[in-house]
Design a protein around this motif. Sequence first.
Motif, PDB file in Angstrom:
ATOM      1  N   ILE A 313      43.836  13.395 -20.878  1.00 62.17           N
ATOM      2  CA  ILE A 313      45.014  14.233 -21.007  1.00 62.17           C
ATOM      3  C   ILE A 313      44.741  15.600 -20.417  1.00 62.17           C
ATOM      4  N   CYS A 314      45.724  16.131 -19.721  1.00 62.54           N
ATOM      5  CA  CYS A 314      45.590  17.499 -19.243  1.00 62.54           C
ATOM      6  C   CYS A 314      46.944  18.183 -19.288  1.00 62.54           C
ATOM      7  N   VAL A 323      45.548  23.643 -16.846  1.00 60.48           N
ATOM      8  CA  VAL A 323      45.332  24.662 -17.866  1.00 60.48           C
ATOM      9  C   VAL A 323      44.357  24.165 -18.911  1.00 60.48           C
ATOM     10  N   ALA A 324      44.480  22.911 -19.247  1.00 57.01           N
ATOM     11  CA  ALA A 324      43.586  22.363 -20.267  1.00 57.01           C
ATOM     12  C   ALA A 324      43.392  20.877 -20.033  1.00 57.01           C
ATOM     13  N   VAL A 325      42.210  20.417 -20.429  1.00 58.83           N
ATOM     14  CA  VAL A 325      41.957  18.972 -20.325  1.00 58.83           C
ATOM     15  C   VAL A 325      41.317  18.537 -21.618  1.00 58.83           C
ATOM     16  N   SER A 345      38.976  18.971 -12.630  1.00 59.77           N
ATOM     17  CA  SER A 345      38.557  19.694 -13.838  1.00 59.77           C
ATOM     18  C   SER A 345      39.508  20.857 -14.094  1.00 59.77           C
ATOM     19  N   GLN A 346      39.332  21.455 -15.218  1.00 60.69           N
ATOM     20  CA  GLN A 346      40.188  22.566 -15.631  1.00 60.69           C
ATOM     21  C   GLN A 346      40.094  23.677 -14.581  1.00 60.69           C
ATOM     22  N   GLY A 347      41.243  24.244 -14.296  1.00 56.16           N
ATOM     23  CA  GLY A 347      41.224  25.366 -13.350  1.00 56.16           C
ATOM     24  C   GLY A 347      41.582  24.953 -11.935  1.00 56.16           C
ATOM     25  N   THR A 348      41.334  23.716 -11.613  1.00 54.92           N
ATOM     26  CA  THR A 348      41.701  23.296 -10.253  1.00 54.92           C
ATOM     27  C   THR A 348      43.198  23.037 -10.210  1.00 54.92           C
ATOM     28  N   ASN A 349      43.690  22.876  -8.982  1.00 53.37           N
ATOM     29  CA  ASN A 349      45.131  22.720  -8.848  1.00 53.37           C
ATOM     30  C   ASN A 349      45.475  21.257  -8.630  1.00 53.37           C
TER      31      ASN A 349
END
Lengths: 1032, 135
Positions: A313-314, A323-325, A345-349
Amino acid sequence: MQNWDFTGWRSTMHQDNEHQLQFSNRAIKQLMNTTINILHLEDLPSDALFVEKTLKKSNIAFRKLIVDTRDKFITALTAFSPDIILSDHSLPSFNSIEALKLLREANLNIPFIIVTAAMSDEAAVDLIVNGADDYIIKDRLSRLPVAITNAIEKFRLKKIHQTFLETLIKSEKRYRALIEHSADGVVILDQSGKPKYVSASVKNVLGYEPNEVLNMDLFTLMHPDEIADMTLMLKKILNHPGKTIPGHTGRMLHKDGSWRWIEATVTNLLDDPDINGIIDNFRDVTERVQGEQLLSESGKFTNAILSSLGSHICVIDNTGVIVAVNKAWADFGKTNGAVNLARTSQGTNYFEICEKAILAGDLIAKQALDGVLSVFNKDKPVFEMEYQCDSPEEKRWYVLHVMKFGEDQTKVVLSHQNITEQKIAIQRLAQSELSLKQAQSMAKIGSWEMDLQSFELSWSEQAYRIFETNYEQFTPTHRSFLAFCHPYDRVKVDRALRDSVKDSSIDYIEHRIITASGTQKTVEQRWIVSKDDNGLPISLMGTCQDITEKKALERLLDKATTMARIGSYEVDLANDLFFWSPMTKLIHEVDHDFIPTAKTALDFYKPGLNRQKVQEAIDLVMKNQTPFDLELQIVTANGNDRWVRVIGEAELVNEKCILYGSFQDIDKIKETELEVLRAYEEKNVILESIGDAFFAVDKDWIVNYWNKEANRLLHHTKEDVLNKNLWEVFPKSVGSESYKKYNLAVQSKQIVHFEDYYPPMDSWLEVSAYPSSNGLSVFFKDITARKLADKKLNDLNDKLRAHTNELVISNKGLEQFSYMVSHNLRAPVANIIGLGGLLKDETYPSDIRQEFLNGILENVQRLDDVIVDLNLILQVKRQISEKKETVNLQILVDTIQSSIKSLIVKEKARITTDFTAADEFETMKTYLHSIFYNLILNSIKYRKADTAPVIEIRSSLTAGKLIISFKDNGLGIDLNKKADQIFGLYKRFHHHVEGKGMGLFMVKTQVEMLGGTISVNSEVNLGTTFLIEFNV
Amino acid sequence: MSIPHHYIVVDDDSLNNLVCKHVILRFDKEAQIMLFADSELALKFLAEQFIHQTENGGSILFLDINMPIINGWEFLKAFEGLEEKIHKQIRIYLLSSSIDPSDIEKAHENPFVKGYYPKPLSVQTLDAIRNETMS
């Protein structure tokens, strides 16, 4: 863009996307019209050419530079300033990874597309990771133009985006500064941290009056836990003059005694002479912080739940940033090597990842992105899609679930759930269902179930197919099914089904049906009765198989065996058990209920050889299981003789020998065979009795027939030649006329008639060769006698012809003689008579009488001359028996010259000779002498009055002929008038010269006697040439 | 038609010409006789002499067959080419040593040949010619 209302930019992101899209279309159009510089890193000219061709086909205007080494590449980056780089993956001295590295190091942002031969997925990923924008497989070059425009456009958009962000950041800073300098509490501190200025709004934040604050040590208001932090903060501020340090949050004591969360933005403007202080802009954020703390706690709880979930889930915001995973998402990203949407991962687009995958041709990514955007756009509250994403080890399926993130419209929740197991289970089920369907379809087996309460039927798909109808058109019930049955079978089928329900005595029936399309079929029904717990029947479940073909085959076989009159039998000899099929019985002409035994069966065979043979065969097969196949004669029950073919094999069953086989009536076949044999014998009789010799060969020249006459004429017996190659038996005839003609007959497939001489028998044969598809049949007869007669006749004819020729010649001679008599002999006689008559008259004066007398004497002399000539001519014709000798031509001419020396001197004649080509001639010398003498004399006699005669004599050899030419410079003869008379006797063409006209006549006669010919070529006053030709 | 007194003999055999001359003179003492040993000259004479005269049938020409250069047959061919006026004045008789029937036959086929007589020329022949001419 810079003029946009920045406060609204987030909510207008969607419109922004659309704008970008429109903008992108515009850009592509622009791109089409502007020339782009393409740098192509490639070492194979052919590949470079292909790329060039592909680009030319598209509408892209471009300049292209091809480089193949590192140095050239580096030079081109600055000199050529490419808009895009196409690169082969690996070159002899360089590769695309290195090229990408170079770009990175040079801080150059140029789209980079790999154009390469086949490449592994890993390598492709590696390249993408290293900064390649796309990769194209060389044999899929058609995608290249699109890839180029995409890449260039992507770069351009990125640039725009970046500029935009930068602008935005700038304007936001400005905004912050504004707010902070006006609305919130503002304090300006001096270097030591002592307040120099306090805004009125401070009271709103901390409750103190500005004056109170001016006299305060602000550190006393700080939460003890945070003083250390604040000290560090102050240092940092002091060390960074002019820089705004935003967002520091800490607790401070409110005048009411409560701790408030204060967020401060501090700017060191000590260096600014207008301010000379540190501006501390702060506001109360207690509610927010407490809210965040609460959220954080519930977030922890939620996180714990989320982390325990198997689904990945993200949460992403509307720019695509993750924003979150949850844990599963993060773990998956770590453990999974494959390219995957969830591998972020978190932070990537997330959007960028999707776009990259779309550019690489990933359709799932496109679907996913569309789905996510549709939720953002509120097109759908929830988006769901299933997709396959295999790992290297196994097949995997996921379901992507996208939904709004609660009330927050700027975020969505994505979950990727592994549904592989369910998927596999479903597939297995489908597979097994499909297998069953296929099996049923192949076996043409349908299945059905009948409810015994309602008599409703349910049919499988195949069942519908057998009845050639379908679900929509036909509702099967017991009654409607019976309607399909053949009218004759309907009652039978109905009864069978009903009986089976009653006592289960029947579970099988074969019957005919008439299908919906009117075809008659035979089906086989098998069923079971399904019962409830009390043993009461509730339904019938059965299969229905189309056995039409099987039935047809059975019938065909039956028909075939009947037609071929093939029966069968089986014998258990140990128990004397016989089974005869109806056909076997029919052949034996016994009743259908006849039961044979070993004894009776054997007795049907004709006594003697037939019975003996079958007995032996049976003994052998019982002993060794040796199969047999015999043609024997039986006597039927009705006393008819009949040929049968009996085939038998034995098998040991429980130590007992069971004999079985077929029994065929071959009487007709046998009869035909015998007939053929009789016809063959008949042909033999004919071929032997015809007077002609006959033989036949097959296609390989192997003799397969040779009759007695052939034996007699060619002196080879039938035994000598039969089954041998004709040309091995007659090797000397290879290449003979017969050989050629036989081959001609075979090749042309035409009958050939000819005659040939056969040396070994000294005989002539008249032959007719008849080709057939099997070889060649040859009829021939001896025609030696006829040939001999023919030859005699021919010889006689030849002789006759020779005689005729002789006669013609002598006839000509006679004519010539008659002419001589008429003119040359009689003329002097006539004169003598005339003169004699005048002389009788004595009245003439004496001088005239003397004249008459002289005339008489002269004519007597002439008469004598003619008689001498005549004698000479006749002698020439007789003297042919003279022997030949070698005559030297020069000596001959010399001899003649000396004999007429006085004449030559008198006439100043000159004779030149050239006998280099042939100086000798084997002939009768006197004749040749006479020929030369006459011709030389002729030339001198008929010279031109004013010209000394010159005679050229030369010899030449042409085509086996000796040609002697006599050329003079004399008067010549008008051949137009005299050609036919030149060689005539007593023909003269000139008056002034003495001559009897005998010379050329003699020459011609003598030339012909020597077997030669003479011809003349002459023109008046130009001279004459005589050509004499002799066969050498 | 008057009795012809002009005689022409064409023969390369001069002795024959001698015989002819004397035989003709015995027959007709007033006869004017032209003897030609060369047939070409004879033709030339006919062409030149007779073109000025019109005495039809007035001359008798005895022609030999066997002659060099232009033989009797060739002479006849050349004569055919002369003017009709000349033809009318001259009666040609072949006088040949040949007793070959083929020669005689050939002679009769020629329209200009009035008769064929074997050598030697005799008074009887001349008599016959005169009788034939008169009748």
